[in-house]
Design an enzyme around this catalytic site. Structure first.
Site, PDB file in Angstrom:
ATOM      1  N   GLU A 289      94.106  65.170   6.779  1.00 60.72           N
ATOM      2  CA  GLU A 289      94.101  63.879   6.098  1.00 60.72           C
ATOM      3  C   GLU A 289      94.446  62.746   7.063  1.00 60.72           C
ATOM      4  O   GLU A 289      94.020  61.610   6.896  1.00 60.72           O
ATOM      5  CB  GLU A 289      95.110  63.907   4.930  1.00 60.72           C
ATOM      6  CG  GLU A 289      94.508  63.407   3.653  1.00 60.72           C
ATOM      7  CD  GLU A 289      95.360  63.623   2.407  1.00 60.72           C
ATOM      8  OE1 GLU A 289      94.808  63.498   1.317  1.00 60.72           O
ATOM      9  OE2 GLU A 289      96.569  63.893   2.518  1.00 60.72           O
ATOM     10  N   HIS A 318      92.710  91.349  12.535  1.00 60.06           N
ATOM     11  CA  HIS A 318      91.753  92.250  11.883  1.00 60.06           C
ATOM     12  C   HIS A 318      90.816  91.474  10.966  1.00 60.06           C
ATOM     13  O   HIS A 318      90.235  92.032  10.045  1.00 60.06           O
ATOM     14  CB  HIS A 318      92.506  93.314  11.085  1.00 60.06           C
ATOM     15  CG  HIS A 318      93.393  94.147  11.949  1.00 60.06           C
ATOM     16  ND1 HIS A 318      93.019  95.376  12.446  1.00 60.06           N
ATOM     17  CD2 HIS A 318      94.627  93.890  12.448  1.00 60.06           C
ATOM     18  CE1 HIS A 318      93.996  95.849  13.201  1.00 60.06           C
ATOM     19  NE2 HIS A 318      94.987  94.968  13.226  1.00 60.06           N
ATOM     20  N   LYS A 432      88.822  60.251  -6.866  1.00 60.61           N
ATOM     21  CA  LYS A 432      89.839  60.033  -7.904  1.00 60.61           C
ATOM     22  C   LYS A 432      89.310  59.062  -8.949  1.00 60.61           C
ATOM     23  O   LYS A 432      89.525  59.233 -10.148  1.00 60.61           O
ATOM     24  CB  LYS A 432      91.124  59.452  -7.291  1.00 60.61           C
ATOM     25  CG  LYS A 432      91.875  60.409  -6.397  1.00 60.61           C
ATOM     26  CD  LYS A 432      93.164  59.741  -5.898  1.00 60.61           C
ATOM     27  CE  LYS A 432      93.820  60.556  -4.807  1.00 60.61           C
ATOM     28  NZ  LYS A 432      94.919  59.861  -4.163  1.00 60.61           N
TER      29      LYS A 432
END
Ligand code: PA5
Length: 463
Positions: A289, A318, A432
Site C-alpha cells: 500500500e 517444499h 470503496k
C-alpha cells in the site's frame, strides 16, 4: 540488536548480472541523502507520527489502568481491518502464543484469548460466534478513520450480539480511533465507550506501536514497554545516518536498485518460524500500500511498486523454493532468522540400524531449522538469486519492536527513493465508493449508477 546480513545481495557473491556492487550504492548516495532530508523535513512538520510512537509510552499506563477495571475479561475480540488488524495479529503470534486460545487455563494464566474479526465472511462470523463466550469478552473496535465498511459491518453484527448476551453492553466495547475526527469517535463519545487514540499523524499501516497494537498486547501479556524500547533503539541507532550506516535505508536502496537496475520487482519475506509468519502478512500490506503508486510527488505518472510475497521456512522449501531457484530472475528474498528460539528439542534415537533414519537421533530441531535455512541461502546464492537476512537474537518484545521500526523506516525510505508518497492509498478509495453506492449509502447514488453501467459482462465468456 537485530542485524542485517546483505552478503548475498552483493555482486561479489552472486555475480554482477544479478548482484549489486558497492559502487551502485555509492552512486545512489545523493538520492539516499535526499531521502534522509525528506524524512527530516516531514518529521519537523509533524507528519511522521510513527517515528514518535516508541517515545510515547505514557499510553501504556492508561491501558493498564483500564485493564485493571475489567477483571472479568478473559477474551479479547478485535474488530478492524488492514493496518487496524494485521499488526495486532502479528504481535499475538510472535509474542503471546500461536495456540494461545487452545492453551489450558493453567498455562494461559491471566492472558486473554484473542479472536480477530477482520474480514467480511458470514461463514467465519458464524463459526466464531459459536465458540465465543460474549459475557467475558471485551471487543476492541479499531478504525483510524471510523468509516471502514468491513469494520462497521462486523461491529453492527457483534454489537447486536453483545447487547443480547450482556447486562451492560457499553462495558464490553473499547474503541481505538482518531482523537477527534470520524463517526467512531463521535459514537464513542455519545455512548461513553472507553476509547484510546490513534494519533492523527500516524497512518493505519504504520500504527501497530500505537493503541492499535498496544491495547491488545497488554491483554495478551506482552511486554509493551519492551516493544517500544526495541523500536526506539532502531530510531536512535539509524535515524539520519548515511546509507552505509543505516540498515533500513541500505535495504531500501538495495530493493530500489534491484528494481531499476536488475528488473527484480518481487520481494519475498520468508521467516523461519511460524510465529513470525503474520509479520510477513503485516509487511505485505505495509510495502504494497505504501509503494504501489501511479504518480510521483510531482504528479508525473510513474506506476512503481514491488510485489511483496510472504513465504515460510521450512514449509516453502517444499512449495515456492523451486520457483525461486529456477523460475524467472525477478525476486529479492529476505529471510527472518532467529539466533535463539528460547527452547530446543532433541530428537530421540530413531530406528537404529536404518541408515535413512538413524542419523536424526540425538540431533536438535533448532539446529535442523538453522541448517535448512543456511542450505537455502546457499542454493539461492549458487543460482545467482539475491537473498539477505534480518537476524533477531531472540523472539522477544525488544527484537520485535526493532523489527517493526526497521521495516517501517525501510518502507518510508523506499518511498522517498521512488519519489512517491508512501503514506497515502488513493487508488483503493474508488472501490470503496462503488461499495457505498451498492449499499445505497446517501451521497453515493452516482456510484451505484456508474457501477451498473460499468460492471457489464458477456454470458458467453463465462463457462
Ligand atoms: O494503511 C491504511 O491506512 C489502511 O490499510 C487502513 O489501515 C485500513 O484501510 C483500515 O482503515 P481504518 O483503520 O480507518 O478502518
Amino acid at each position: 540488536m537485530i542485524q542485517f546480513d546483505f552478503n548475498y545481495f552483493m555482486d561479489e557473491f552472486i555475480g554482477s548480472e544479478h548482484g549489486i556492487a558497492k559502487k551502485d550504492i555509492d552512486e545512489l548516495a545523493p538520492q539516499c541523502d535526499a531521502a534522509l532530508k525528506r524524512m527530516d523535513d516531514e518529521k519537523a512538520k509533524g507528519l511522521l507520527g510513527f517515528l514518535e510512537l516508541p517515545f510515547a509510552g505514557s499510553i501504556v499506563e492508561d491501558i493498564r489502568a483500564f485493564k485493571a477495571t475489567v477483571p472479568w475479561c478473559d477474551t479479547v475480540a478485535l474488530i478492524g481491518i488492514g493496518g487496524s488488524a494485521l499488526g495486532p495479529q502479528a504481535l499475538k503470534n510472535a509474542l503471546a502464543d500461536i495456540y494461545l486460545n487452545e492453551l489450558p487455563d493453567t498455562d494461559r494464566g491471566t492472558r486473554c484469548r484473542a479472536y480477530f474479526f477482520d474480514n467480511v465472511d458470514p461463514g467465519e462470523m458464524q463459526s466464531l460466534l459459536k465458540i465465543m463466550h460474549i459475557p467475558s469478552t471485551l471487543f476492541l473496535v479499531i478504525s483510524k478513520s471510523g468509516g471502514t465498511t468491513e469494520t462497521n459491518a462486523n461491529f453492527a453484527i457483534l454489537l447486536d450480539a453483545i447487547k443480547k448476551h450482556t447486562k451492560d453492553y457499553k462495558k464490553h466495547i473499547v474503541t481505538v480511533t482518531d482523537p477527534d475526527k470520524g463517526i467512531l469517535r463521535q459514537i464513542a463519545k455519545e455512548e461513553g465507550f472507553v476509547s484510546f487514540p490513534v494519533p492523527a499523524n500516524v497512518g493505519g499501516r504504520f500504527s501497530v506501536l500505537s493503541a492499535v497494537g498496544l491495547v491488545i498486547a497488554e491483554f495478551l501479556g506482552i511486554n509493551t514497554y519492551g516493544l517500544l524500547k526495541g523500536a526506539s533503539s532502531v530510531v536512535q541507532r539509524y535515524y539520519g545516518n548515511n546509507v552505509w550506516e543505516n540498515a533500513p535505508l541500505l535495504n531500501a536502496a538495495f530493493h530500489y536498485l534491484f528494481d531499476i537496475k536488475k528488473n527484480k520487482r518481487i520481494n519475498v519475506l520468508m521467516p523461519y518460524t511460524r510465529k513470525l509468519y503474520l509479520f510477513a502478512d503485516w509487511y505485505r500490506q505495509l510495502w504494497a500500500e505504501s509503494l504501489g503508486k501511479r504518480f510521483d510527488i510531482q504528479g508525473k505518472e510513474v506506476m512503481v511498486g514491488l510485489t511483496p510475497v510472504a513465504a515460510l521456512g521450512t514449509i516453502d522449501q517444499h512449495s515456492q523454493l523451486q520457483l525461486y531457484l529456477e523460475g524467472p530472475h525477478d525476486k529479492v528474498i529476505t529471510f527472518l532468522k532467529l539466533k535463539g528460539f528460547g527452547t530446543d528439542i532433541q530428537m530421540p534415537q530413531f530406528y537404529k540400524g536404518k541408515q535413512e533414519l538413524e542419523y536424526l537421533g540425538g540431533k536438535s530441531l533448532r539446529k535442523l531449522n538453522e541448517f535448512e535455512e543456511q542450505a537455502t541461502e546457499l542454493v539461492l546464492k549458487e543460482a545467482g538469486r539475491p537473498n539477505a537476512s534480518i537476524i533477531l537474537p531472540e523472539l522477544d518484545e525488544e527484537a520485535v519492536g526493532q523489527l517493526i521500526m526497521f521495516l517501517e523506516m525501510q518502507t518510508a525510505y523506499a518511498g522517498y527513493l521512488y519519489n512517491i508518497n508512501p503514506y497515502d492509498q488513493p487508488a483503493v478509495e474508488q472501490g470503496k465508493r462503488f461499495t457505498f453506492g451498492l449499499l445505497e449509502r446517501p451521497g453515493y447514488e452516482d456510484y451505484k449508477e456508474k457501477f451498473v453501467k460499468g460492471y457489464v459482462k458477456k454470458d458467453s465468456y463465462i463457462l
